[in-house]
Write an enzyme that holds these catalytic residues in place. Structure first.
Site, PDB file in Angstrom:
ATOM      1  N   CYS A   1      -2.485   7.107  -2.923  1.00 17.16           N
ATOM      2  CA  CYS A   1      -3.113   7.660  -1.722  1.00 17.16           C
ATOM      3  C   CYS A   1      -2.310   8.813  -1.110  1.00 17.16           C
ATOM      4  CB  CYS A   1      -3.357   6.563  -0.700  1.00 17.16           C
ATOM      5  SG  CYS A   1      -1.957   5.485  -0.441  1.00 17.16           S
ATOM      6  N   TYR A   2      -1.025   8.896  -1.429  1.00 13.85           N
ATOM      7  CA  TYR A   2      -0.208  10.032  -0.977  1.00 13.85           C
ATOM      8  C   TYR A   2       0.386  10.674  -2.223  1.00 13.85           C
ATOM      9  CZ  TYR A   2      -0.291   8.140   3.785  1.00 13.85           C
ATOM     10  OH  TYR A   2      -0.673   7.696   5.017  1.00 13.85           O
TER      11      TYR A   2
END
Ligand code: SF4
Ligand code: SF4
Lengths: 385, 138
Positions: A130-131
């Protein structure tokens, strides 16, 4: 004839409040007496400007696209904490920079942010689903940040021991350079201007008390770390208070370079000089009696900072009047004294807060909870190498 | 007001005129003790400057920006007013009484004439507001 904070606030709003700085209140009490002053004065402004190592700032940078979960973070080469959410960090005042060491540390980053200077942010990450971002390097200023607030776990020391050095070698300490053989004494409290010496029983200062923090609006957040309530009554009836402390919070965006200063204590480390002003409402005569106590009746101990122990021996009890006179007699020797906190700046802050209250710009708050009045200070029982 | 002697070494492309004018404009009074400047050669000049500590520091900053190498003949320490927070830490180590607190205003007072150039104040100042001229020139 007790007064409440809200009654005093009404007077402030109507422009009728009588506001004195702590020094002015001391002088007036000496002339007219405590009872008279309690009737006439509504608010007393206390202040301090001194080195407060336990200081730092919470920052939120906002997200890049693609986003990065910042792990290792530096600001102008000074490490900041990477153990919060993706783009939050805490930068501590005493953290030295990787290349300039203690000559430029976290305190300087905070000072530069407040001065509006550009800061280089560098952050790396292992990357997650997600990052996905792994590295970012960019320049930013205070106005680019979403939130930037100072949050200092321990500020405004009520009282602090004065330092001398009884050994035969020069010592570089957080109390400044101490010459050998008791060549000097340094002290670091604003004495009769010091907020917690003016409200030693914590009758008006509590959680949520609005203060001036580095020129901007701030609040008392909590009891400060290592706070201790200890008051001993001396033979002459005077009180000798030990070190209560405050944890404070305030928006960096409202602060002014005039009331904050990054500093380096040679051979010791980086620290931050923090300016703080605290309004103390004169709620009754007892409050005024505490506010009226002057430097001749406020005390600290001179201790030997030449020895490294947490239980330093008290060499002598001295009043702030003695310390400010420029020399103190220790065992027949006249030892030169020097301040480390700036009385000049403390006075400026007290006057500024006085002006803000008189103009109605600064309204006092009622604490939302009182601070505990039984704080004890425990040591850490562990072996040290 | 402070006075100091500076030895200046100019790169060949410089002439003295604009520099002197600029220093005077910055509030310094100058006394040229010695000068040998000719077009195309390195120029040398010994200059006595008088002004406030701040103006002298600014003058030196300016000269440095012009690529001029400077040697200070009369050494001394210099305090930057704007960096000073009047804490008093330097007074703890000053042996000569050149640095003292005014016990009325609690501002730092610096009497250059009393300074014995020991340099103790430089490292004792937490705000790094005191510099040695040699350091300023580096
Ligand atoms: S160099 Fe020495 S004598 Fe001069 S001001 Fe500094 S401490 Fe004082
Ligand atoms: S130690 Fe530095 S900041 Fe403090 S009074 Fe002296 S010159 Fe000023």
């Amino acid at each position: 004839m007790a007064k409440t904070i809200s009654e005093i606030n009404e007077k402030i709003k109507q422009g009728k409040a009588v506001v004195f700085t702590a020094e002015q209140a001391v002088a007036m009490a000496a002339e007219q007496g405590v009872a008279e002053c309690a009737k006439k004065i509504d608010v007393v402004t206390a202040a301090t400007f001194g080195a407060m190592c336990s200081s730092g700032a919470m920052l939120n940078f906002g997200h890049t696209d693609p986003p990065i979960r910042m792990g290792e973070i530096t600001l102008n080469d000074v490490s900041a904490y990477g153990g919060l959410a993706a783009v939050d960090t805490y930068i501590g005042a005493t953290q030295p920079s990787k290349h300039k060491g203690i000559e430029y540390g976290g305190a300087h980053v905070i000072e530069d942010l407040i001065a509006g200077k550009e800061i280089e942010l560098h952050a790396t990450s292992d990357g997650t689903d997600c990052y996905t971002g792994e590295e970012v390097r960019t320049k930013l200023t205070l106005s680019d940040l979403n939130q930037a607030y100072m949050f200092n776990p321990r500020n405004a020391y009520q009282n602090y021991s004065a330092a001398t050095n009884a050994t035969d070698t020069l010592k570089r300490t957080y109390m400044g350079t101490l010459l050998p053989n008791m060549g000097n004494i340094t002290y670091s409290t604003s004495g009769e201007m010091s907020p917690l010496l003016k409200d030693p029983k914590l009758r008006t200062i509590g959680i949520g008390t609005k203060i001036l923090l580095c020129g901007g609006e701030g609040y008392v957040a909590f009891e400060g770390t290592q706070a201790v309530n200890k008051a001993s009554e001396l033979d002459n009836g005077d009180m000798h208070y030990a070190g209560y402390t405050l944890s404070v919070i305030g928006d960096l965006k409202g602060m002014s370079s005039e009331y904050i200063k990054a500093a380096t204590f040679e051979g010791y480390g980086t620290t931050l000089y923090v300016g703080m002003g605290v309004p103390i409402p004169v709620i009754d005569e007892d409050m005024m009696a505490d506010l009226a106590v002057d430097n001749a009746h406020l005390y600290t101990h001179v201790q030997d900072y030449g020895v490294s122990t947490s239980a330093r021996e008290n060499i002598k009890r001295v009043s702030y009047a003695q310390l400010r006179s420029g020399q103190v007699d220790i065992g027949g020797k006249k030892v030169k004294t020097a301040p480390l906190s700036s009385l000049f700046k403390a006075r400026k802050i007290a006057v500024e807060l006085q002006g803000k209250i008189l103009s109605g710009e600064f309204i006092m708050t009622q604490p939302v909870a009182t601070l505990p009045y039984n704080a004890q200070f425990k040591g850490l029982n562990a072996e040290v190498k | 007001m402070s006075k100091m002697k500076l030895g200046l070494l100019f790169p060949p492309e410089h002439t003295e005129e604009p520099i002197i004018t600029k220093l005077v404009k910055q509030g310094l009074s100058l006394n040229i003790l010695k000068a040998s400047i000719s077009q195309g050669n390195k120029g040398k000049m010994i200059l006595e400057v008088t002004g406030t500590d701040d103006d002298i520091a600014k003058g030196i900053d300016y000269l440095e920006g012009q690529d001029i190498s400077i040697k200070v003949y009369t050494n001394s320490v210099i305090r930057y007013e704007e960096k000073c927070m009047h804490c008093g830490a330097c007074t703890a180590v000053c042996p000569s009484g050149a640095l003292v607190m005014n016990t009325g205003s609690w501002e730092l007072e610096f009497d250059m004439d009393k300074c014995v150039l020991c340099g103790h104040c430089i490292s004792a100042c937490p705000a790094r507001a005191i510099k040695n001229f040699e350091e300023v020139l580096r």
